[in-house]
Design a protein around this motif. Structure first.
Motif, PDB file in Angstrom:
ATOM      1  N   ARG A 151     -15.399  11.472 -41.282  1.00  0.00           N
ATOM      2  CA  ARG A 151     -16.813  11.198 -41.537  1.00  0.00           C
ATOM      3  C   ARG A 151     -16.973  10.313 -42.764  1.00  0.00           C
ATOM      4  O   ARG A 151     -17.805   9.416 -42.784  1.00  0.00           O
ATOM      5  CB  ARG A 151     -17.589  12.498 -41.745  1.00  0.00           C
TER       6      ARG A 151
ATOM      7  N   THR B  50     -16.053   6.799 -41.812  1.00  0.00           N
ATOM      8  CA  THR B  50     -17.132   6.197 -41.029  1.00  0.00           C
ATOM      9  C   THR B  50     -18.308   5.853 -41.930  1.00  0.00           C
ATOM     10  O   THR B  50     -18.889   4.774 -41.819  1.00  0.00           O
ATOM     11  CB  THR B  50     -17.578   7.150 -39.899  1.00  0.00           C
TER      12      THR B  50
ATOM     13  N   MET C 223     -19.845   2.210 -42.501  1.00  0.00           N
ATOM     14  CA  MET C 223     -21.262   1.944 -42.269  1.00  0.00           C
ATOM     15  C   MET C 223     -21.902   1.363 -43.519  1.00  0.00           C
ATOM     16  O   MET C 223     -22.710   0.444 -43.443  1.00  0.00           O
ATOM     17  CB  MET C 223     -21.998   3.229 -41.850  1.00  0.00           C
TER      18      MET C 223
ATOM     19  N   GLU D  38     -18.005   1.340 -34.467  1.00  0.00           N
ATOM     20  CA  GLU D  38     -18.263   2.235 -33.351  1.00  0.00           C
ATOM     21  C   GLU D  38     -19.611   1.967 -32.676  1.00  0.00           C
ATOM     22  O   GLU D  38     -20.194   2.849 -32.058  1.00  0.00           O
ATOM     23  CB  GLU D  38     -18.145   3.686 -33.801  1.00  0.00           C
ATOM     24  N   LEU D  39     -20.102   0.744 -32.791  1.00  0.00           N
ATOM     25  CA  LEU D  39     -21.327   0.370 -32.098  1.00  0.00           C
ATOM     26  C   LEU D  39     -21.011  -0.063 -30.673  1.00  0.00           C
ATOM     27  O   LEU D  39     -21.866   0.007 -29.790  1.00  0.00           O
ATOM     28  CB  LEU D  39     -22.059  -0.744 -32.850  1.00  0.00           C
TER      29      LEU D  39
ATOM     30  N   ASN E  19     -22.986   1.328 -27.822  1.00  0.00           N
ATOM     31  CA  ASN E  19     -23.299   2.746 -27.890  1.00  0.00           C
ATOM     32  C   ASN E  19     -24.779   2.842 -28.254  1.00  0.00           C
ATOM     33  O   ASN E  19     -25.192   2.451 -29.340  1.00  0.00           O
ATOM     34  CB  ASN E  19     -22.433   3.423 -28.954  1.00  0.00           C
TER      35      ASN E  19
ATOM     36  N   ASP F 107     -27.010   5.307 -28.927  1.00  0.00           N
ATOM     37  CA  ASP F 107     -27.480   6.113 -30.051  1.00  0.00           C
ATOM     38  C   ASP F 107     -27.100   5.508 -31.398  1.00  0.00           C
ATOM     39  O   ASP F 107     -27.934   5.423 -32.308  1.00  0.00           O
ATOM     40  CB  ASP F 107     -26.952   7.546 -29.959  1.00  0.00           C
ATOM     41  N   LYS F 108     -25.850   5.080 -31.535  1.00  0.00           N
ATOM     42  CA  LYS F 108     -25.417   4.507 -32.819  1.00  0.00           C
ATOM     43  C   LYS F 108     -26.101   3.174 -33.098  1.00  0.00           C
ATOM     44  O   LYS F 108     -26.435   2.872 -34.242  1.00  0.00           O
ATOM     45  CB  LYS F 108     -23.898   4.358 -32.845  1.00  0.00           C
ATOM     46  N   THR F 109     -26.328   2.381 -32.057  1.00  0.00           N
ATOM     47  CA  THR F 109     -27.005   1.099 -32.242  1.00  0.00           C
ATOM     48  C   THR F 109     -28.463   1.326 -32.630  1.00  0.00           C
ATOM     49  O   THR F 109     -28.981   0.658 -33.531  1.00  0.00           O
ATOM     50  CB  THR F 109     -26.893   0.236 -30.978  1.00  0.00           C
TER      51      THR F 109
ATOM     52  N   ASP G 221     -29.596   3.943 -34.182  1.00  0.00           N
ATOM     53  CA  ASP G 221     -29.558   4.412 -35.575  1.00  0.00           C
ATOM     54  C   ASP G 221     -29.472   3.241 -36.546  1.00  0.00           C
ATOM     55  O   ASP G 221     -30.139   3.225 -37.586  1.00  0.00           O
ATOM     56  CB  ASP G 221     -28.362   5.352 -35.804  1.00  0.00           C
TER      57      ASP G 221
END
Length: 163
Positions: A6, A9, A13, A90-91, A100, A102-104, A106
């Motif tokens: 985490r 990541t 980010m 992880e996009l 992705n 949800d991640k995009t 966000d």
């Protein structure tokens, strides 16, 4: 171990957000000559360049400039650099040809608060539009260009970037 993942990541980010924030400063209407504090294309490229070290093929400076300027007709290596960055954050997950959702969303929400519904609609629309594309680099670039067009037409304030 999970906490370390985490943290990694989150660090990635944060670095991407820094690059995106710098690109947003660059996309503003003022140029470096007009307003102190604005960034040049070269300054944004320098912030993004280190992400290319993990990419194959490793992007040239020209590829990074093309990506920063959102060139629709970018070279294939530029498109692959975009894919590599999206995969790093992880996009666009490894072995996937779509973003992705949800991640995009966000990420869009971090830059454009209160636009989650529009962001989700745009990601779905563009993923759907490029679903037949089988080349990961072309898919990454095509979805990005679609999202840029859709965001502009939906009233997101994304100025044109000038060289």
């Amino acid at each position: 171990m999970m906490q370390c993942s985490r943290m990694t990541t989150t660090l990635k980010m944060t670095n991407l957000l820094l690059a995106v924030a710098c690109a947003a400063v660059l996309m503003g209407s003022a140029t470096a000559d007009e307003e102190e504090g604005s960034m040049t294309v070269d300054e944004v490229v320098e912030l993004i360049e280190p992400f290319g070290d993990a990419c194959t093929p490793k992007p040239s400076r020209e590829n990074i400039v093309e990506m920063v300027l959102n060139k629709e007709d970018a070279k294939h290596d530029t498109k692959c650099f975009r894919h590599c960055m999206l995969e790093q954050f992880e996009l666009m997950p490894e072995d996937q040809l779509q973003y992705n959702e949800d991640k995009t969303v966000d990420m869009i929400n971090m830059m454009f608060p209160d636009r989650e519904d529009d962001g989700r609609r745009i990601v779905k629309t563009c993923n759907e539009e490029l679903k037949a594309e089988q080349d990961k680099c072309e898919a990454a670039h095509g979805i990005a260009m679609c999202m840029l067009r859709e965001m502009r037409s939906s009233g997101f304030k994304i100025p044109e970037i000038k060289e």
